[in-house]
Design a protein around this motif. Structure first.
Motif, mmCIF file in Angstrom:
data_model
loop_
_atom_site.group_PDB
_atom_site.id
_atom_site.type_symbol
_atom_site.label_atom_id
_atom_site.label_comp_id
_atom_site.label_asym_id
_atom_site.label_seq_id
_atom_site.Cartn_x
_atom_site.Cartn_y
_atom_site.Cartn_z
ATOM 1 N N MET A 80 0.852 -1.179 0.000
ATOM 2 C CA MET A 80 0.000 0.000 0.000
ATOM 3 C C MET A 80 0.893 1.237 0.000
ATOM 4 N N THR A 81 0.595 2.171 -0.851
ATOM 5 C CA THR A 81 1.405 3.381 -0.927
ATOM 6 C C THR A 81 0.785 4.478 -0.077
ATOM 7 N N ALA A 82 1.653 5.276 0.500
ATOM 8 C CA ALA A 82 1.186 6.387 1.337
ATOM 9 C C ALA A 82 0.843 7.578 0.446
ATOM 10 N N THR A 83 -0.261 8.221 0.749
ATOM 11 C CA THR A 83 -0.663 9.408 0.012
ATOM 12 C C THR A 83 -0.117 10.636 0.730
ATOM 13 N N VAL A 84 0.551 11.485 -0.019
ATOM 14 C CA VAL A 84 1.072 12.719 0.557
ATOM 15 C C VAL A 84 -0.007 13.785 0.446
ATOM 16 N N LYS A 85 -0.388 14.343 1.588
ATOM 17 C CA LYS A 85 -1.417 15.372 1.611
ATOM 18 C C LYS A 85 -0.740 16.738 1.586
ATOM 19 N N PRO A 86 -1.126 17.590 0.668
ATOM 20 C CA PRO A 86 -0.591 18.942 0.687
ATOM 21 C C PRO A 86 -1.059 19.636 1.969
ATOM 22 N N LYS A 87 -0.086 20.073 2.783
ATOM 23 C CA LYS A 87 -0.418 20.630 4.092
ATOM 24 C C LYS A 87 -1.297 21.880 3.987
ATOM 25 N N GLY A 88 -0.955 22.760 3.061
ATOM 26 C CA GLY A 88 -1.742 23.988 2.909
ATOM 27 C C GLY A 88 -3.176 23.696 2.523
ATOM 28 N N LEU A 89 -3.363 22.776 1.595
ATOM 29 C CA LEU A 89 -4.711 22.410 1.163
ATOM 30 C C LEU A 89 -5.486 21.780 2.313
ATOM 31 N N ASN A 90 -4.817 20.940 3.077
ATOM 32 C CA ASN A 90 -5.459 20.304 4.224
ATOM 33 C C ASN A 90 -5.951 21.360 5.217
ATOM 34 N N ILE A 91 -5.157 22.366 5.474
ATOM 35 C CA ILE A 91 -5.550 23.444 6.392
ATOM 36 C C ILE A 91 -6.747 24.210 5.827
ATOM 37 N N ILE A 92 -6.693 24.531 4.547
ATOM 38 C CA ILE A 92 -7.795 25.262 3.918
ATOM 39 C C ILE A 92 -9.082 24.431 3.967
ATOM 40 N N LEU A 93 -8.964 23.130 3.758
ATOM 41 C CA LEU A 93 -10.142 22.263 3.843
ATOM 42 C C LEU A 93 -10.718 22.247 5.256
ATOM 43 N N TRP A 94 -9.848 22.192 6.274
ATOM 44 C CA TRP A 94 -10.336 22.224 7.656
ATOM 45 C C TRP A 94 -11.027 23.549 7.960
ATOM 46 N N VAL A 95 -10.488 24.639 7.440
ATOM 47 C CA VAL A 95 -11.126 25.948 7.645
ATOM 48 C C VAL A 95 -12.501 25.962 6.968
ATOM 49 N N ALA A 96 -12.571 25.443 5.748
ATOM 50 C CA ALA A 96 -13.852 25.387 5.029
ATOM 51 C C ALA A 96 -14.847 24.513 5.791
ATOM 52 N N GLN A 97 -14.401 23.355 6.261
ATOM 53 C CA GLN A 97 -15.273 22.472 7.029
ATOM 54 C C GLN A 97 -15.752 23.171 8.306
ATOM 55 N N GLY A 98 -14.848 23.878 8.967
ATOM 56 C CA GLY A 98 -15.212 24.593 10.191
ATOM 57 C C GLY A 98 -16.230 25.684 9.926
#
Length: 134
Positions: free
Chosen positions: A1-19
């Motif tokens: 199984m390969t690990a998926t690299v999550k773009p940190k900036g995008l992850n933060i923006i998604l959390w802000v949008a979810q919030g």
């Protein structure tokens, strides 16, 4: 199984949008379910005409607000966050149609904004920065 690299900036923006979606939906759900109907009717004139619809949409708002954040935050069935985003899209379409049917076209700007935000969350949490279960 390969690990998926999550773009940190995008992850933060998604959390802000979810919030932002969560806070708005939970606030709307609270207002519809727990405030006196007279107070709610000042914001939503149709509330007095149809209190059943008010309670129903309050429950939907509350569940959507919880669902857009909680599964991802707890990492228990995080795919439910994506489903909550899709549900938010459907809710915003229904709200827009409702406002248009009442001649309140000027009120759908926020619905469109949250529809786009929810589509961004669905896309991001599906394709670019998915959250894996524990």
């Amino acid at each position: 199984m390969t690990a998926t690299v999550k773009p940190k900036g995008l992850n933060i923006i998604l959390w802000v949008a979810q919030g932002l979606i969560a806070l708005t939906l939970i606030w709307a759900g609270y207002a519809k379910l727990f405030q006196p109907i007279e107070e709610t009717a000042q914001m939503l004139p149709w509330a007095l005409e149809n209190p059943g619809l008010l309670k129903f949409t309050g429950i939907i708002d509350l569940l959507g607000g919880i669902g857009i954040v909680l599964p991802a935050a707890l990492r228990i069935q995080p795919k439910l966050t994506v489903f909550a985003a899709y549900g938010t899209i459907a809710l915003m379409i229904a709200a827009s149609v409702f406002h248009i049917s009442r001649g309140e076209e000027s009120l759908i700007g926020m619905n469109i904004f949250f529809l786009v935000l929810a589509a961004f969350v669905a896309w991001g949490r599906t394709k670019k920065a998915p959250i894996t279960a524990k």
